[in-house]
Design a protein around this motif. Structure first.
Motif, PDB file in Angstrom:
ATOM      1  N   LEU A 205       0.829  -1.204   0.000  1.00  0.00           N
ATOM      2  CA  LEU A 205       0.000   0.000   0.000  1.00  0.00           C
ATOM      3  C   LEU A 205       0.865   1.257   0.000  1.00  0.00           C
ATOM      4  N   THR A 206       1.928   1.257   0.787  1.00  0.00           N
ATOM      5  CA  THR A 206       2.805   2.421   0.882  1.00  0.00           C
ATOM      6  C   THR A 206       3.508   2.688  -0.444  1.00  0.00           C
ATOM      7  N   ALA A 207       4.052   1.638  -1.060  1.00  0.00           N
ATOM      8  CA  ALA A 207       4.739   1.811  -2.339  1.00  0.00           C
ATOM      9  C   ALA A 207       3.786   2.340  -3.407  1.00  0.00           C
ATOM     10  N   GLU A 208       2.574   1.839  -3.417  1.00  0.00           N
ATOM     11  CA  GLU A 208       1.588   2.312  -4.384  1.00  0.00           C
ATOM     12  C   GLU A 208       1.188   3.756  -4.097  1.00  0.00           C
ATOM     13  N   THR A 209       1.139   4.107  -2.828  1.00  0.00           N
ATOM     14  CA  THR A 209       0.830   5.487  -2.449  1.00  0.00           C
ATOM     15  C   THR A 209       1.876   6.447  -2.986  1.00  0.00           C
ATOM     16  N   VAL A 210       3.152   6.116  -2.802  1.00  0.00           N
ATOM     17  CA  VAL A 210       4.225   6.996  -3.267  1.00  0.00           C
ATOM     18  C   VAL A 210       4.164   7.155  -4.784  1.00  0.00           C
ATOM     19  N   ALA A 211       4.017   6.040  -5.500  1.00  0.00           N
ATOM     20  CA  ALA A 211       3.960   6.100  -6.961  1.00  0.00           C
ATOM     21  C   ALA A 211       2.817   6.992  -7.428  1.00  0.00           C
ATOM     22  N   TRP A 212       1.672   6.898  -6.755  1.00  0.00           N
ATOM     23  CA  TRP A 212       0.519   7.734  -7.099  1.00  0.00           C
ATOM     24  C   TRP A 212       0.751   9.199  -6.750  1.00  0.00           C
ATOM     25  N   GLN A 213       1.253   9.449  -5.553  1.00  0.00           N
ATOM     26  CA  GLN A 213       1.435  10.825  -5.103  1.00  0.00           C
ATOM     27  C   GLN A 213       2.425  11.605  -5.966  1.00  0.00           C
ATOM     28  N   LEU A 214       3.458  10.948  -6.443  1.00  0.00           N
ATOM     29  CA  LEU A 214       4.461  11.640  -7.249  1.00  0.00           C
ATOM     30  C   LEU A 214       3.891  12.159  -8.563  1.00  0.00           C
ATOM     31  N   LYS A 215       2.758  11.605  -8.971  1.00  0.00           N
ATOM     32  CA  LYS A 215       2.108  12.061 -10.200  1.00  0.00           C
ATOM     33  C   LYS A 215       1.037  13.121  -9.934  1.00  0.00           C
ATOM     34  N   VAL A 238     -13.724  18.476   4.509  1.00  0.00           N
ATOM     35  CA  VAL A 238     -12.349  18.415   4.989  1.00  0.00           C
ATOM     36  C   VAL A 238     -11.415  18.717   3.825  1.00  0.00           C
ATOM     37  N   SER A 239     -10.291  19.355   4.128  1.00  0.00           N
ATOM     38  CA  SER A 239      -9.295  19.638   3.091  1.00  0.00           C
ATOM     39  C   SER A 239      -7.914  19.285   3.612  1.00  0.00           C
ATOM     40  N   TRP A 240      -7.002  19.039   2.681  1.00  0.00           N
ATOM     41  CA  TRP A 240      -5.614  18.690   3.026  1.00  0.00           C
ATOM     42  C   TRP A 240      -4.722  18.987   1.839  1.00  0.00           C
ATOM     43  N   LYS A 241      -3.426  18.852   2.064  1.00  0.00           N
ATOM     44  CA  LYS A 241      -2.447  19.089   1.006  1.00  0.00           C
ATOM     45  C   LYS A 241      -2.084  17.780   0.327  1.00  0.00           C
ATOM     46  N   ASN A 242      -2.081  17.815  -0.991  1.00  0.00           N
ATOM     47  CA  ASN A 242      -1.757  16.647  -1.798  1.00  0.00           C
ATOM     48  C   ASN A 242      -0.435  16.880  -2.522  1.00  0.00           C
ATOM     49  N   GLY A 243       0.203  15.802  -2.967  1.00  0.00           N
ATOM     50  CA  GLY A 243       1.412  15.936  -3.765  1.00  0.00           C
ATOM     51  C   GLY A 243       2.689  15.668  -3.001  1.00  0.00           C
ATOM     52  N   LEU A 244       2.736  14.543  -2.276  1.00  0.00           N
ATOM     53  CA  LEU A 244       3.957  14.164  -1.561  1.00  0.00           C
ATOM     54  C   LEU A 244       5.128  14.099  -2.542  1.00  0.00           C
ATOM     55  N   ARG A 245       6.267  14.592  -2.104  1.00  0.00           N
ATOM     56  CA  ARG A 245       7.473  14.554  -2.923  1.00  0.00           C
ATOM     57  C   ARG A 245       8.633  13.984  -2.106  1.00  0.00           C
ATOM     58  N   LEU A 246       9.460  13.187  -2.758  1.00  0.00           N
ATOM     59  CA  LEU A 246      10.709  12.757  -2.161  1.00  0.00           C
ATOM     60  C   LEU A 246      11.664  13.938  -2.163  1.00  0.00           C
ATOM     61  N   GLN A 247      12.592  13.970  -1.211  1.00  0.00           N
ATOM     62  CA  GLN A 247      13.453  15.132  -1.021  1.00  0.00           C
ATOM     63  C   GLN A 247      14.875  14.792  -1.444  1.00  0.00           C
ATOM     64  N   PRO A 248      15.318  15.257  -2.636  1.00  0.00           N
ATOM     65  CA  PRO A 248      16.658  14.876  -3.120  1.00  0.00           C
ATOM     66  C   PRO A 248      17.784  15.241  -2.166  1.00  0.00           C
ATOM     67  N   GLU A 249      17.699  16.404  -1.520  1.00  0.00           N
ATOM     68  CA  GLU A 249      18.761  16.797  -0.594  1.00  0.00           C
ATOM     69  C   GLU A 249      18.852  15.828   0.587  1.00  0.00           C
ATOM     70  N   MET A 250      17.707  15.317   1.013  1.00  0.00           N
ATOM     71  CA  MET A 250      17.714  14.352   2.110  1.00  0.00           C
ATOM     72  C   MET A 250      18.177  12.975   1.642  1.00  0.00           C
ATOM     73  N   GLN A 251      17.777  12.572   0.457  1.00  0.00           N
ATOM     74  CA  GLN A 251      18.282  11.315  -0.088  1.00  0.00           C
ATOM     75  C   GLN A 251      19.818  11.324  -0.081  1.00  0.00           C
ATOM     76  N   GLU A 252      20.372  12.435  -0.528  1.00  0.00           N
ATOM     77  CA  GLU A 252      21.821  12.549  -0.580  1.00  0.00           C
ATOM     78  C   GLU A 252      22.430  12.615   0.816  1.00  0.00           C
ATOM     79  N   LEU A 253      21.782  13.328   1.733  1.00  0.00           N
ATOM     80  CA  LEU A 253      22.318  13.457   3.085  1.00  0.00           C
ATOM     81  C   LEU A 253      22.379  12.097   3.779  1.00  0.00           C
ATOM     82  N   TYR A 254      21.343  11.280   3.613  1.00  0.00           N
ATOM     83  CA  TYR A 254      21.385   9.922   4.162  1.00  0.00           C
ATOM     84  C   TYR A 254      22.626   9.196   3.654  1.00  0.00           C
ATOM     85  N   ALA A 255      22.863   9.280   2.337  1.00  0.00           N
ATOM     86  CA  ALA A 255      23.997   8.574   1.731  1.00  0.00           C
ATOM     87  C   ALA A 255      25.329   9.131   2.219  1.00  0.00           C
TER      88      ALA A 255
END
Length: 422
Positions: A205-215, A238-255
């Motif tokens: 479910l989580t992986a499918e959520t990310v794939a959907w949100q990125l679009k 009810v309202s909320w913010k849509n459009g989750l994004r991965l964070q390239p600077e954080m991806q790199e910082l982890y590495a």
């Protein structure tokens, strides 16, 4: 394994399309400029140089370690909230109607929600008015949707007002609980909706959520329950913010931390299986081992099926509970505290302040209340900007773009200009 391999291709395409591919070179211990504030980047690189494996005092037997919050820190927006929307829109549930009712009511007081959550007629709403409506709609969906116990495809059940009533009222309930009651009550509640599911199902479910949100576009979404099916609670929105994004600077910082010999940990107030998937799935660019996650835990039966009960003997991973979990699982393991912590909210402020070994704290700026500890830490970061001995670093973000900016300034969604403090 074949399912995961098939999943990676659209994920990779989504990452490229949204500019979320990792910045991380394979073995670098320095950070790309990206959208970093230059001072923040230099301070973190200095920390890496002073404590990492190239430093004179480094010991692989006693490595330094770092702790990252996940939601709105490692990523833009909240993966638990996004997973809830995906779960609702696609009716990905493992619960019977009776099990869902238990989960919905779990530890929720019977008092009215805040006036901001009054229904369209201006009347107060509470758990006893709302849950019968949700359960009635879910019962219809449960009996009719082919993904549950029925025979109709999702497209067909979406045409019934029970679908809109169910999805809207559950999402509304999440928001009403979060704003009306304390964090100890609100934070675990959304995880109980995974009742009846297993870890592989939640991770899928989580992986499918990310794939959907990125679009999805970065935007505010509003749902309103159907007037044709008011139920006991009436019509709510009810309202909320849509459009989750991965964070390239954080991806790199982890590495970069890993490449320099640091152990990297995630401590999140989202459900543990959700965070394990998004933080460790190689398609998402963080590549952190799933076993290095501290997050919200639930009881499971002998078959691994999730129960609507917080795991006995475990602290919630929010607020003071983050500190207690770090002390219990990490300080006891290493013999010392984290050298670096990253977070964005009141749920992170305790761990930001509680460890003498912490040299630097990165705050992703979301204009926190100046009366809170994290609001004060943010003000200290502004006051001490440019000083090499500062503990707190404030990193700006533009919510209209879903990405960081090269300053301390935060621009809220819909605003044209950013500011450093609320």
């Amino acid at each position: 394994m074949q399912r995961r391999l098939l999943l990676l291709t659209p994920l990779a395409a989504a990452l490229t399309a949204t500019g979320c591919a990792s910045l991380a070179p394979s073995a670098s211990t320095t950070l790309s400029p990206g959208h970093w504030d230059a001072f923040n980047r230099a301070q973190i690189e200095g920390l890496v140089a002073s404590l990492g494996k190239a430093s004179p005092g480094y010991s692989a037997a006693k490595p330094p370690y770092v702790v990252f919050d996940w939601d709105n820190t490692s990523v833009f927006l909240d993966i638990e909230e996004a997973s809830l929307i995906y779960q609702l829109e696609n009716l990905v549930f493992g619960a019977t109607p009776a099990q869902l009712e238990v989960a919905l009511r779990k530890n929720i007081p019977k008092k009215d929600f805040l006036p901001a959550y009054n229904n369209a007629a201006g009347k107060a709403v509470n758990i006893d008015l709302l849950v019968p409506d949700i359960v009635a709609s879910y019962t219809w969906l449960y009996q009719n949707y082919s993904g549950l116990k029925g025979s109709q495809p999702l497209a067909a059940v979406k045409l019934n007002p029970h679908y809109i009533a169910f999805t809207t009222k559950v999402r509304y309930l999440y928001e009403a609980i979060g704003d009306t009651f304390d964090h100890d009550t609100a934070y675990p509640w959304v995880t109980y909706l995974f009742v009846g599911m297993t870890e592989p199902q939640v991770r899928k479910l989580t992986a499918e959520t990310v794939a959907w949100q990125l679009k999805e576009p970065v935007a505010k979404v509003k749902w309103t329950s159907p007037a044709a099916l008011p139920g006991q609670a009436g019509v709510v929105s009810v309202s909320w913010k849509n459009g989750l994004r991965l964070q390239p600077e954080m991806q790199e910082l982890y590495a970069v931390f890993r490449n320099a010999g640091f152990d990297v940990w995630v401590c999140s107030a989202s459900f543990v299986d959700v965070i394990k998937e998004i933080s460790s799935n190689p398609a998402f660019g963080y590549d952190n081992p799933a076993e290095r996650v501290l997050a919200m835990e639930l009881e499971r039966d002998a078959n691994g099926v999730i129960q609507p009960e917080y795991r006995r003997g475990y602290d919630q991973t929010q607020g003071p509970g983050k500190t207690r979990n770090i002390q219990r699982f990490l300080v006891s393991k290493y013999g010392y505290g984290p050298s670096f912590i990253a977070g964005d909210s009141e749920g992170d402020q305790n761990m930001m302040a509680d460890f003498a070994d912490t040299k630097k704290v990165l705050i992703v700026n979301r204009l926190r209340d100046p009366k809170t500890d994290i609001g004060r830490f943010s003000a200290m970061a502004v006051q001490n900007y440019g000083k090499p001995d500062t503990r707190y670093l404030l990193q700006g973000r533009d919510d209209n773009l879903g990405q960081w900016v090269t300053s301390q300034l935060h621009t809220p969604l819909g605003a044209a200009q950013g500011k450093a403090l609320k």
